[in-house]
Design an enzyme around this catalytic site. Structure first.
Site, PDB file in Angstrom:
ATOM      1  N   LYS A  41      -8.534  -1.212  -9.920  1.00  0.00           N
ATOM      2  CA  LYS A  41      -9.093  -2.249 -10.061  1.00  0.00           C
ATOM      3  C   LYS A  41      -8.231  -3.551 -10.709  1.00  0.00           C
ATOM      4  CE  LYS A  41     -13.365  -4.106 -12.451  1.00  0.00           C
ATOM      5  NZ  LYS A  41     -14.517  -3.629 -13.367  1.00  0.00           N
TER       6      LYS A  41
ATOM      7  N   SER B 138     -19.281  -4.816 -11.537  1.00  0.00           N
ATOM      8  CA  SER B 138     -18.058  -5.780 -11.019  1.00  0.00           C
ATOM      9  C   SER B 138     -17.042  -4.957 -10.178  1.00  0.00           C
ATOM     10  CB  SER B 138     -17.492  -6.602 -12.272  1.00  0.00           C
ATOM     11  OG  SER B 138     -16.906  -5.177 -13.140  1.00  0.00           O
TER      12      SER B 138
ATOM     13  N   SER C 172     -20.651  -1.621 -14.419  1.00  0.00           N
ATOM     14  CA  SER C 172     -19.711  -2.070 -13.435  1.00  0.00           C
ATOM     15  C   SER C 172     -19.097  -0.704 -12.643  1.00  0.00           C
ATOM     16  CB  SER C 172     -18.506  -2.799 -14.243  1.00  0.00           C
ATOM     17  OG  SER C 172     -19.091  -4.196 -14.262  1.00  0.00           O
TER      18      SER C 172
END
Lengths: 95, 488
Positions: B81, B156, B180
């Site tokens: 990420k 997210s 997330s």
């Protein structure tokens, strides 16, 4: 407490943000919705409850004060939007 | 080529060890798949072609020299990420603010992945500064759900989840502040594991809400998630909230049998706007666990309906403080024109933060301001205490808790951002867990009538990762849907 344009203005100032009129209108509406939503918490009696900032019991962490080099000046300065010699450059702050 | 990217991370790692496949072949196959599929899904902000091939060479040499013997993921491509710092590699947080930021150091998790021989293949897309539940707030454009390109992958960590689902990575690292990892895992039909707060070092994770943020893993199988979590867990002196625990041998929990395990089901889950199809899938999952010998008990859990308000206040408050560091001086974006230092700060922040980030900074600043502090921020912290207490009470009765991961399957692109409160609702089963710092994972539990994956969430006690891993492993073995249900 009623959210007014004045409050939005003050919060933007504290947040170091400059908002357009459109952004302000949208935020005003959004703040209303948000505060209505979170106000449901008031149904809950929390008179004798301690506030909790962290889940796990945290203790202050001590360590030996040893000199070490984590990173070098050059690679840190590489990301500076503006630099002068070996320093970060900013506009004049003291007249 | 397609066959390679269909494998689980551990299966690939094993083939590499047996010299049935070279690391560079695996990396090439991965890069080829990315090249083909990226135009459709946009999972990545940065793809690391050259670096990955270089790393492949190095890891192959190590393996050939008999090193990395006990590292099951050596040579396996992983997505990271883009809020996790990678030395010499752009780390943007999906924001214009950090569009050109190149960290001078590796996050601790990156050091550990590299030491284990994993190959970083790219930096995955996300909501800007992790603020969102759809990956649509990314400055670089939305990621598409590999199960249906018209739908969001969740957020997210939508890029990480979609990359694993689309075979664009064998596993992924992501962060979870209020769902997330778990919510996008559910939407994309993969497994997402968020460990107990303090298990994985946050050093080098760009902060959103520090008391809630935790790094975890996403994968195609429970074993992949357990192995990768094992690799990145452990005490780190660079993170003062890191825990001195040493029971990180999660693979020990991959054992058959659930006899006697006590699984609690909070009664509140049935009324939290749960879609009937999801509710049905959860009922079926409960039946399956019962058949495997687990004891199921439904009970009320107090205060849980207040988790959303408490979470949103705390997350925004911490975000407003964390994001005050972006001032256009030491790194990141700087506005082109400004009059003085104050003006530089204001213009830089106003031009480089997106709408949702500004909104959360503003909300956080509001609830921390003197007029609102007591009635909002402090109240939220007290509610957090009650939620923690409620979980403790539940864990006196059971070993793990079972809930849906999300109330519905993935929504269509472009339908969520207009109403932030509605978007927050998608995390309704997730946020309480971060407030209490508990470990939780999401595992697929079937497809709905639209053919979209649904997720089941298992929650453990503090440091109870092994309980939820064992339960999920058995659920998986019983034939639950795993990520490869789609064409990859």
């Amino acid at each position: 407490m009623e959210i007014t344009e004045e409050i939005i203005h003050k919060v933007a100032e504290l947040s170091k943000l400059r908002l357009t009129d459109k952004e302000k209108d949208k935020l005003l509406e959004s703040f209303h919705g948000f505060l209505n939503y979170v106000q449901t918490m008031n149904d809950l009696d929390t008179k004798d409850v301690e506030p909790m900032t962290h889940v796990l019991p945290l203790k202050n962490v001590f360590r030996e004060d040893r000199v070490c080099q984590e990173t070098d000046r050059e690679s840190v300065l590489k990301n500076a939007p503006e630099k002068k010699d070996r320093y970060f450059a900013v506009p004049k702050t003291v007249e | 080529m397609k066959e390679i990217t269909k494998m689980t991370a551990l299966a690939l790692g094993q083939m590499i060890k047996k010299k049935e496949i070279k690391v560079f072949e695996a990396v090439l196959a991965q890069l080829e798949a990315i090249k083909q599929r990226e135009p459709s899904y946009h999972c990545y902000i940065t793809v690391l072609e050259e670096e990955a091939l270089q790393m492949a060479k190095k890891v192959q040499e190590q393996i050939d020299a008999g090193l990395l013997e006990d590292s099951p993921l050596a040579g396996v491509p992983v997505a990271i990420k883009d809020n996790i710092c990678t030395k010499g590699i752009k780390t943007t947080c999906a924001s214009k603010m950090l569009a050109d930021y190149v960290p001078s150091y590796d996050a601790t998790v990156i050091e550990r992945l590299k030491a284990g021989g994993a190959i970083i293949i790219g930096k995955s897309n996300m909501d800007e500064f992790s603020m969102g539940s759809t990956t649509e707030t990314s400055y670089y454009g939305a990621t598409k759900n590999p199960w249906d390109k018209e739908r969001v992958p969740g957020g997210s960590s939508g890029g990480s989840a979609a990359a694993v689902a689309a075979g664009e990575a064998f596993f992924a690292l992501a962060s979870d502040t209020g769902g997330s990892i778990r919510q996008p895992a559910a939407y994309c039909g993969v497994i997402g594991l968020k460990p107990t707060y303090g298990t994985v070092s946050r050093y080098g994770l760009i902060a959103y809400a520090s008391s809630l943020d935790q790094i975890g893993t996403m994968g195609k199988s429970v074993s992949d998630c357990a192995s990768s979590l094992e690799l990145i867990s452990g005490y780190d002196p660079k993170d003062s909230t890191s825990i001195k625990e040493s029971h990180f041998q999660y693979r020990d929990a991959l054992v058959e049998g659930l006899k006697g395990m006590k699984i609690g089901v909070p009664k509140g889950i049935w009324k939290a706007g749960l879609d009937p199809e999801n509710a049905h899938a959860i009922q079926e999952a409960i039946g399956l666990f019962r058949n495997m010998g687990a004891h199921i008990e439904e009970f009320e859990m107090e205060s849980m309906e207040y988790a959303g308000p408490s979470y949103n206040i705390i997350a925004c408050a911490e975000a407003s403080s964390n994001l005050s560091r972006y001032d256009g001086v030491k790194y990141g974006f700087r506005s082109m024109e400004y009059e003085d230092l104050e003006d530089l700060y204001i213009k830089t922040r106003s031009e480089a933060f997106g709408e949702e980030v500004k909104r959360r900074i503003m909300l956080g600043t509001l609830v921390l301001s003197s007029d609102y502090y007591e009635s909002y921020y402090k109240k939220a912290l007290k509610v957090r205490s009650l939620i923690n207490r409620s979980f403790q009470k539940a864990f006196e009765k059971c070993d793990i808790l079972l809930t849906p991961t999300t109330p519905t399957t993935a929504p269509k692109l472009g339908t969520s951002l207009s109403d932030p409160l509605k978007m927050y609702h998608t995390d309704t089963y997730n946020v309480a867990i971060n407030l209490a710092g508990l470990p939780a994972l999401s595992i697929p539990c079937g497809l709905d009538s639209k053919g979209l994956p649904m997720g089941l969430q298992l929650i453990g006690k503090h440091f109870g990762e092994k309980d939820i891993i064992r339960a999920a492993y058995n659920f998986e073995q019983s034939g639950s849907l795993v990520s490869n249900g789609n064409e990859f």
